[in-house]
Design an enzyme around this catalytic site. Structure first.
Site, PDB file in Angstrom:
ATOM      1  N   HIS A   1      -8.535   5.389   3.868  1.00  0.00           N
ATOM      2  CA  HIS A   1      -8.750   5.721   2.766  1.00  0.00           C
ATOM      3  C   HIS A   1     -10.184   5.841   2.674  1.00  0.00           C
ATOM      4  O   HIS A   1     -11.065   5.174   3.262  1.00  0.00           O
ATOM      5  CB  HIS A   1      -8.064   5.075   1.467  1.00  0.00           C
ATOM      6  CG  HIS A   1      -6.791   5.067   1.297  1.00  0.00           C
ATOM      7  ND1 HIS A   1      -6.229   5.504   0.026  1.00  0.00           N
ATOM      8  CD2 HIS A   1      -5.777   4.384   1.872  1.00  0.00           C
ATOM      9  CE1 HIS A   1      -5.023   5.452   0.188  1.00  0.00           C
ATOM     10  NE2 HIS A   1      -4.613   4.687   1.402  1.00  0.00           N
TER      11      HIS A   1
ATOM     12  N   ASP B   1      -5.491   2.586  -5.620  1.00  0.00           N
ATOM     13  CA  ASP B   1      -4.552   3.462  -4.851  1.00  0.00           C
ATOM     14  C   ASP B   1      -3.147   3.571  -5.510  1.00  0.00           C
ATOM     15  O   ASP B   1      -2.572   2.953  -5.309  1.00  0.00           O
ATOM     16  CB  ASP B   1      -4.328   2.644  -3.459  1.00  0.00           C
ATOM     17  CG  ASP B   1      -3.615   3.641  -2.322  1.00  0.00           C
ATOM     18  OD1 ASP B   1      -3.110   4.608  -3.014  1.00  0.00           O
ATOM     19  OD2 ASP B   1      -3.344   3.176  -1.466  1.00  0.00           O
TER      20      ASP B   1
ATOM     21  N   HIS C   1      -2.554  -1.079  -6.650  1.00  0.00           N
ATOM     22  CA  HIS C   1      -2.201  -0.469  -5.274  1.00  0.00           C
ATOM     23  C   HIS C   1      -0.656  -0.328  -5.519  1.00  0.00           C
ATOM     24  O   HIS C   1       0.153  -1.660  -5.187  1.00  0.00           O
ATOM     25  CB  HIS C   1      -2.709  -1.290  -4.048  1.00  0.00           C
ATOM     26  CG  HIS C   1      -2.214  -0.864  -2.796  1.00  0.00           C
ATOM     27  ND1 HIS C   1      -2.043  -1.274  -1.636  1.00  0.00           N
ATOM     28  CD2 HIS C   1      -1.761   0.423  -2.524  1.00  0.00           C
ATOM     29  CE1 HIS C   1      -1.764  -0.841  -0.620  1.00  0.00           C
ATOM     30  NE2 HIS C   1      -1.348   0.711  -1.107  1.00  0.00           N
TER      31      HIS C   1
ATOM     32  N   GLU D   1      -5.857  -4.221  -0.819  1.00  0.00           N
ATOM     33  CA  GLU D   1      -5.619  -4.623   0.461  1.00  0.00           C
ATOM     34  C   GLU D   1      -6.422  -5.547   1.076  1.00  0.00           C
ATOM     35  O   GLU D   1      -6.798  -5.332   2.485  1.00  0.00           O
ATOM     36  CB  GLU D   1      -5.468  -3.217   1.216  1.00  0.00           C
ATOM     37  CG  GLU D   1      -4.152  -2.561   1.351  1.00  0.00           C
ATOM     38  CD  GLU D   1      -3.847  -1.649   2.411  1.00  0.00           C
ATOM     39  OE1 GLU D   1      -3.877  -2.040   3.526  1.00  0.00           O
ATOM     40  OE2 GLU D   1      -3.207  -0.461   2.195  1.00  0.00           O
TER      41      GLU D   1
ATOM     42  N   TYR E   1       4.712  -9.566   3.170  1.00  0.00           N
ATOM     43  CA  TYR E   1       3.497  -8.838   3.101  1.00  0.00           C
ATOM     44  C   TYR E   1       2.766  -9.054   1.678  1.00  0.00           C
ATOM     45  O   TYR E   1       3.229  -8.814   0.621  1.00  0.00           O
ATOM     46  CB  TYR E   1       4.033  -7.514   3.092  1.00  0.00           C
ATOM     47  CG  TYR E   1       2.902  -6.526   2.957  1.00  0.00           C
ATOM     48  CD1 TYR E   1       2.077  -5.933   4.198  1.00  0.00           C
ATOM     49  CD2 TYR E   1       2.328  -5.895   1.894  1.00  0.00           C
ATOM     50  CE1 TYR E   1       0.948  -5.305   4.171  1.00  0.00           C
ATOM     51  CE2 TYR E   1       1.278  -5.079   1.632  1.00  0.00           C
ATOM     52  CZ  TYR E   1       0.599  -4.699   3.024  1.00  0.00           C
ATOM     53  OH  TYR E   1      -0.550  -3.851   2.810  1.00  0.00           O
TER      54      TYR E   1
ATOM     55  N   GLU F   1      -1.105  -8.812  -0.674  1.00  0.00           N
ATOM     56  CA  GLU F   1      -2.500  -8.382  -0.603  1.00  0.00           C
ATOM     57  C   GLU F   1      -3.110  -9.210  -2.053  1.00  0.00           C
ATOM     58  O   GLU F   1      -2.388  -9.505  -2.711  1.00  0.00           O
ATOM     59  CB  GLU F   1      -2.579  -6.978  -1.016  1.00  0.00           C
ATOM     60  CG  GLU F   1      -1.719  -6.016   0.041  1.00  0.00           C
ATOM     61  CD  GLU F   1      -1.799  -4.521  -0.625  1.00  0.00           C
ATOM     62  OE1 GLU F   1      -2.755  -4.326  -1.295  1.00  0.00           O
ATOM     63  OE2 GLU F   1      -1.337  -3.837  -0.042  1.00  0.00           O
TER      64      GLU F   1
ATOM     65  N   ASP G   1      -5.766   7.967  -4.233  1.00  0.00           N
ATOM     66  CA  ASP G   1      -6.496   7.223  -5.344  1.00  0.00           C
ATOM     67  C   ASP G   1      -7.170   7.980  -6.324  1.00  0.00           C
ATOM     68  O   ASP G   1      -7.637   9.212  -6.409  1.00  0.00           O
ATOM     69  CB  ASP G   1      -7.975   6.777  -4.284  1.00  0.00           C
ATOM     70  CG  ASP G   1      -7.364   6.319  -3.107  1.00  0.00           C
ATOM     71  OD1 ASP G   1      -7.111   4.958  -2.958  1.00  0.00           O
ATOM     72  OD2 ASP G   1      -7.167   6.716  -2.032  1.00  0.00           O
TER      73      ASP G   1
END
Length: 388
Positions: free
Chosen positions: A307, A222, A188, A93, A130, A132, A267
């Protein structure tokens, strides 16, 4: 061999009067207490040195990491306190496209520790707006990334790719651990398609074995692999869970989230290879509860991330001779661009969600993404293929 210290005891001959003898004895006792205190300090220092030299790997989803977090001095200080625990950290992220925030974090980490950390940065991954990045932060004097790539998961333009954010796979050479060569693959997953993506990690594992000619592989990050995203009924259909050659760490029902409303083991570490598994120190895999570890309030912990970091420890090389890698002149290594598969879209059925979960484009006749039910534009087989 037992630790033996000889304490000087004054000779008893010619001590003179009883008062003088008592003074000599008191002096000897004082000297003994001082020596015991110094020994205690030496033992504590040795133990501290041993702990500080433990080789730890972490995975940490730092929720929406960007400049706001490094601009906040409290959050920045907490992040440094967390990251300095580790020799190697896989971060998820990372949001900003120009990498300035994550580079500044590592620069501050280097100042705080006096150690040479560097970072290896993935492409900006995702569909739509979006996106990452995955980042590996590592001790450059004892670790060296030797190969890396983004997993080729199919054609993003056709909607036939397996992951919203495909794994970033890196091979490391290590000086201080007994295991000298190992591979990490960071992920992720999309919570909307966690079952499908965790299952597809099996293909990532198979691909890494063939491409890099090793069994010593850890998939970490994650996974969203618990609670409502991956339930007990889903595990039998997940190949990554069913293959006995793969060992999962962080138990189901554990808690890797800051939230007080659930206990979700999102995770995970998943490890293969006899050498890698033997290199792991038993019972060292765990989430780090930030509130308990650092005495934080819920709000303080939540400002860092939603997290917890998870960590695991590797055995040290007992014959390590102090050798160090040279520090690279470049700070912030680019992982290159994701290939996104072969994109001629030949044979792709755009009216079907079979192998296209998450697919969306205004040019597609129907959609296979999580919001299609809200807009009533789902392909007819969306639920059958995308919501197992």
């Amino acid at each position: 061999m037992p630790f033996v210290v000889a304490f000087p005891i004054p000779m008893m001959a010619n001590l003179g009067s009883p008062d003088v003898m008592e003074l000599h004895l008191l002096d000897a006792w004082s000297h003994l207490r001082e020596m015991r205190f110094l020994i205690l300090l030496a033992v504590v220092a040795a133990c501290s040195l041993q702990v500080s030299h433990a080789f730890k790997i972490a995975a940490f989803n730092i929720e929406r990491f960007d400049a706001h977090k490094v601009d906040d001095p409290v959050v920045l200080n907490l992040l440094i306190r967390i990251l300095r625990r580790y020799e190697l950290i896989a971060v998820q992220e990372v949001m900003n496209a120009n990498d300035t925030a994550i580079k500044r974090l590592v620069e501050e980490l280097n100042v705080a520790t006096g150690l040479p950390y560097n970072l290896l940065i993935s492409d900006h991954l995702g569909r739509g707006s979006y996106r990452e990045k995955y980042v590996y932060i590592f001790r450059e004097d004892i670790l060296k990334p030797t190969e890396w790539y983004h997993y080729d998961d199919g054609c993003e333009n056709c909607g036939s790719d397996s992951f919203l954010r495909e794994p970033f796979v890196v091979r490391f050479s290590s000086l201080t651990t007994g295991l000298k060569d190992f591979v990490l693959a960071t992920i992720h997953t999309s919570p909307d398609y966690a079952v499908l993506e965790v299952n597809a990690l099996y293909d990532v594992w198979e691909d890494a074995k063939q491409r890099l000619h090793t069994e010593n592989i850890m998939i970490l990050g994650d996974f969203n692999a618990d609670c409502s995203y991956v339930t007990a009924r889903h595990w039998p259909m997940i190949r990554l869970r069913q293959d006995e050659r793969l060992q999962w760490f962080i138990e189901d029902g554990g808690d890797t989230t800051v939230s007080t409303n659930n206990n979700c083991a999102y995770d995970r570490f998943v490890v293969s290879g006899a050498e890698f598994l033997n290199a792991l120190i038993p019972e060292t895999a765990k989430p780090i509860n930030l509130q308990k570890e650092y005495g934080l309030t819920y709000a303080e912990a939540k400002a860092v991330s939603d997290h917890y970091p998870i960590e695991i420890e590797l055995r040290k090389d007992e014959l390590y001779n102090g050798q160090l890698f040279g520090v690279d002149s470049s700070f912030g290594i680019s992982g290159g661009l994701s290939l996104n598969g072969v994109c001629d879209c030949a044979g792709v059925d755009f009216a079907s969600c079979d192998g296209r979960c998450g697919a969306y484009s205004r040019t597609f006749p129907c959609s296979c993404n999580a919001s299609c039910t809200s807009y009533s534009d789902c392909c007819t087989n969306y639920l059958a293929f995308c919501k197992p």
